[in-house]
Design an enzyme around this catalytic site. Sequence first.
Site, PDB file in Angstrom:
ATOM      1  N   ASP A   1       0.872  -1.184   0.000  1.00 51.12           N
ATOM      2  CA  ASP A   1       0.000   0.000   0.000  1.00 51.12           C
ATOM      3  C   ASP A   1       0.904   1.228   0.000  1.00 51.12           C
ATOM      4  O   ASP A   1       1.515   1.561   1.019  1.00 51.12           O
ATOM      5  CB  ASP A   1      -0.902   0.012   1.233  1.00 51.12           C
TER       6      ASP A   1
ATOM      7  N   LYS B   1     -10.228   0.857  -5.116  1.00 55.46           N
ATOM      8  CA  LYS B   1     -10.830   0.468  -3.843  1.00 55.46           C
ATOM      9  C   LYS B   1     -11.551   1.684  -3.248  1.00 55.46           C
ATOM     10  O   LYS B   1     -11.226   2.817  -3.614  1.00 55.46           O
ATOM     11  CB  LYS B   1      -9.749  -0.076  -2.887  1.00 55.46           C
ATOM     12  N   HIS B   2     -12.615   1.482  -2.416  1.00 53.15           N
ATOM     13  CA  HIS B   2     -13.125   0.226  -1.860  1.00 53.15           C
ATOM     14  C   HIS B   2     -14.564   0.100  -2.350  1.00 53.15           C
ATOM     15  O   HIS B   2     -15.443   0.798  -1.843  1.00 53.15           O
ATOM     16  CB  HIS B   2     -13.090   0.247  -0.344  1.00 53.15           C
TER      17      HIS B   2
ATOM     18  N   ARG C   1      -7.453  10.419   1.947  1.00 52.52           N
ATOM     19  CA  ARG C   1      -7.000   9.415   0.974  1.00 52.52           C
ATOM     20  C   ARG C   1      -7.796   9.549  -0.322  1.00 52.52           C
ATOM     21  O   ARG C   1      -7.355   9.075  -1.369  1.00 52.52           O
ATOM     22  CB  ARG C   1      -7.188   8.002   1.543  1.00 52.52           C
TER      23      ARG C   1
ATOM     24  N   ARG D   1       3.851   2.745   2.915  1.00 49.39           N
ATOM     25  CA  ARG D   1       4.632   1.759   3.673  1.00 49.39           C
ATOM     26  C   ARG D   1       6.132   1.899   3.437  1.00 49.39           C
ATOM     27  O   ARG D   1       6.926   1.585   4.317  1.00 49.39           O
ATOM     28  CB  ARG D   1       4.202   0.338   3.301  1.00 49.39           C
TER      29      ARG D   1
ATOM     30  N   ASP E   1     -10.610  -7.428   0.811  1.00 48.99           N
ATOM     31  CA  ASP E   1      -9.811  -6.664   1.762  1.00 48.99           C
ATOM     32  C   ASP E   1      -9.363  -7.661   2.837  1.00 48.99           C
ATOM     33  O   ASP E   1      -9.803  -8.815   2.867  1.00 48.99           O
ATOM     34  CB  ASP E   1     -10.617  -5.515   2.358  1.00 48.99           C
TER      35      ASP E   1
ATOM     36  N   HIS F   1     -11.607  -1.512   9.950  1.00 50.17           N
ATOM     37  CA  HIS F   1     -10.545  -2.246  10.641  1.00 50.17           C
ATOM     38  C   HIS F   1     -10.981  -2.636  12.053  1.00 50.17           C
ATOM     39  O   HIS F   1     -10.475  -3.612  12.611  1.00 50.17           O
ATOM     40  CB  HIS F   1      -9.268  -1.399  10.732  1.00 50.17           C
TER      41      HIS F   1
END
Length: 340
Positions: free
Chosen positions: A68, A172-173, A142, A76, A254, A185
């Site tokens: 990601d 996504k998503h 985002r 990352r 996901d 999450h």
Amino acid sequence: MNQANNTQPLLMLDLEGVALTSEERDLLVHPAVGGVILFSRNYQDPLQVRDLVASMRALRPELLIAVDQEGGRVQRLREGFTRLPAMGTLGRRYQQDPGAGREAAELLGELMADEVRAVDIDISFAPVLDLDYGRSTVIGNRSFSDDVDVLITLADAFLDGMQRAGMSATGKHFPGHGHVQADSHLELPEDPRSLSEMAADLAPFRALAPRLDGIMPAHVRYPAMDAQPAGFSPYWLQKVLREELGFRGVIFSDDLTMAGAAAAGDYTQRAEAALNAGCDMVLVCNDRAGALAVLSWLEQQSLPKVVPASALRARPRRPMNPVRRQRACDLAEQLSGESA
């Protein structure tokens, strides 16, 4: 392991650290493993991650290796990589100057993909196609924009840049995570709107489906259409995404360890529900026991053929033109300094 000859590579898993362990070497040659996603804990610097990827390629050349690397708070690979801005900064630039905004999106899409490809990682799970309703903390900046036409324009340009660098794109998503406040999450969000009320959320996926190589559904329930969260829903994945939108690429679940997936049961039940709904690859990350349970289940199954995720393996890299790269780096620095 009793590995069936017809086992398909349907699982994407994660790694513990910056080098492969002996257990991970054994896991990666399992025929049910088709991909690896890297996290910040797997990264020290470009040389180290290039060596890590090479060690995986030596075991399984066909593995799809992902990360990601959206920009902003979801990046990352940092040390030795350009600091990428949140995509919301591009939406604001577009509002000030549409031409400059679109050019910036293409440059940053190419820069992101070029840097990721330079260490032989195939894909970043990007772009985010969720609208920013100002409600979702997990989406927020985002998103490219709160305006659907601006979002489509900028995502289209970002795709141009990614593809110019030889990287496949995953939207996504699906069918849209931006309207719910809850973080999938941590819990299972519900979006109570009707299908007609979600027209704007679906519009980016509808417009860009022919250009996308992958799509990742949301761990969100839309009870007006289906009791199952989108990633476990034949209605969303087969009827809407495949039939109505005509999407022909890879559908990635996901992460099945997210709390938003827990309603489907234990990890094997989550994997079964996702694959039966229409996913082509399931992600099980940050829970090795869960990944092993899914592997054990997969090797006993004879499942219908899926769209192979290996189709997203990157094309040969074409390094970014130095002048374009410098412009992109300067732009990234400028936009990253803005509050998003």
